[in-house]
Write a protein that holds these residues in place. Structure first.
Motif, short mmCIF file in Angstrom:
data_model
loop_
_atom_site.label_atom_id
_atom_site.label_comp_id
_atom_site.label_asym_id
_atom_site.label_seq_id
_atom_site.Cartn_x
_atom_site.Cartn_y
_atom_site.Cartn_z
N GLU A 178 0.84 -1.20 0.00
CA GLU A 178 0.00 0.00 0.00
C GLU A 178 0.88 1.25 0.00
O GLU A 178 1.55 1.54 0.98
CB GLU A 178 -0.92 0.01 1.23
CG GLU A 178 -1.89 -1.16 1.30
CD GLU A 178 -2.98 -1.09 0.24
OE1 GLU A 178 -3.13 -0.03 -0.40
OE2 GLU A 178 -3.69 -2.10 0.06
N LEU A 179 0.87 1.97 -1.12
CA LEU A 179 1.75 3.14 -1.28
C LEU A 179 0.95 4.38 -1.65
O LEU A 179 -0.10 4.29 -2.28
CB LEU A 179 2.78 2.86 -2.38
CG LEU A 179 3.67 1.63 -2.23
CD1 LEU A 179 4.52 1.46 -3.47
CD2 LEU A 179 4.55 1.74 -0.99
N THR A 180 1.49 5.53 -1.28
CA THR A 180 0.93 6.79 -1.76
C THR A 180 1.32 6.95 -3.23
O THR A 180 2.19 6.24 -3.74
CB THR A 180 1.47 7.99 -0.97
OG1 THR A 180 2.89 8.11 -1.24
CG2 THR A 180 1.25 7.80 0.52
N HIS A 181 0.66 7.90 -3.90
CA HIS A 181 0.97 8.14 -5.31
C HIS A 181 2.45 8.49 -5.51
O HIS A 181 3.11 7.95 -6.41
CB HIS A 181 0.09 9.27 -5.84
CG HIS A 181 0.32 9.58 -7.29
ND1 HIS A 181 0.07 8.69 -8.30
CD2 HIS A 181 0.80 10.71 -7.89
CE1 HIS A 181 0.38 9.24 -9.46
NE2 HIS A 181 0.82 10.46 -9.25
N PHE A 182 2.98 9.34 -4.63
CA PHE A 182 4.38 9.75 -4.79
C PHE A 182 5.31 8.58 -4.49
O PHE A 182 6.32 8.40 -5.18
CB PHE A 182 4.70 10.92 -3.87
CG PHE A 182 6.06 11.53 -4.14
CD1 PHE A 182 6.21 12.54 -5.07
CD2 PHE A 182 7.20 11.08 -3.47
CE1 PHE A 182 7.46 13.09 -5.34
CE2 PHE A 182 8.45 11.62 -3.73
CZ PHE A 182 8.58 12.63 -4.67
#
Length: 232
Positions: free
Chosen positions: A157-161
């Protein structure tokens, strides 16, 4: 010969002759590719759908389902633009033309030199680079088109950046990238850019999320120079 710039590309080798299949796989693995094998057309269809390879090395004379049928299925039913290299003992110009009309990107005649096949694979992947954005390393896969990253089958699970940052690093495995180079890879021209020191914060968060899934240190700091993704 070195194909460092192509490390992370997945290859499906479909060949019913076990000696030829193992020989091709050995050469590919020595060049840094991730290899999956199939001995017949039926297994090939299963593995194409399961692994979504970046390139298909396809023998035409296969048990159960022919290589020609597999090629037609990939192009017409799956609507896939996956690069395909046909392997065949059929040497006539008519047969080669037929192979290209089926949708092959290259046609290699048996018997062939494994070294030449590796060069042809590199050439096809360069020509078709935009077709496959997926990168796979041992236990680590990223699919930029879908915005997905997985470690040992578990979703990351990652942020867009963070995702863009990871993608930039994985596109240049085992290469040191400075903060400035990373920013250039992440941002388009005229797009608002964060401070290069902000990279450090995002790298820290990215590492923490990766370490929740695996003890392997994929992202390494090279003091005074930048960061590198260690894929193997």
């Amino acid at each position: 010969m070195s194909s460092t710039h192509l490390i992370g590309k997945t290859v499906l080798v479909v060949e019913d002759d076990p000696k030829i299949r193992k020989l091709i796989s050995l050469y590919l693995e020595n060049e840094g590719y991730e290899v999956t094998e199939a001995a017949d057309g039926k297994d090939a269809k299963v593995k194409i759908e399961k692994f979504d390879p970046c390139i298909l090395i396809l023998d035409l004379m296969l048990p159960n389902i022919s290589g020609e049928e597999i090629c037609r299925w990939v192009r017409e039913d799956l609507k896939s633009v996956m690069p395909i290299i046909i392997l065949s003992a059929k040497v006539s110009e008519k047969e080669r033309i037929r192979g290209f009309k089926l949708g092959a990107d290259d046609y290699v005649i048996k018997p062939f030199s494994p070294g030449e096949l590796m060069v042809r694979i590199e050439a096809v992947l360069r020509r078709t680079a935009s077709r496959c954005g997926k990168l796979s390393f041992t236990g680590f896969t990223i699919k930029p088109v879908k915005g997905e990253a997985q470690i040992n089958g578990e979703k990351l699970e990652l942020t867009h950046f963070e995702f863009k940052l990871l993608h930039a690093l994985m596109q240049h495995p085992n290469q040191i990238l400075s903060r400035e180079q990373i920013l250039q890879l992440i941002y388009e021209k005229n797009e608002k850019v964060v401070s290069d020191r902000t990279i450090d914060v995002h790298i820290k968060h990215l590492r923490e999320k990766i370490k929740e899934k695996t003890p392997k240190d994929y992202i390494q700091t090279v003091r005074g120079m930048g960061y590198k993704f260690v894929g193997v």
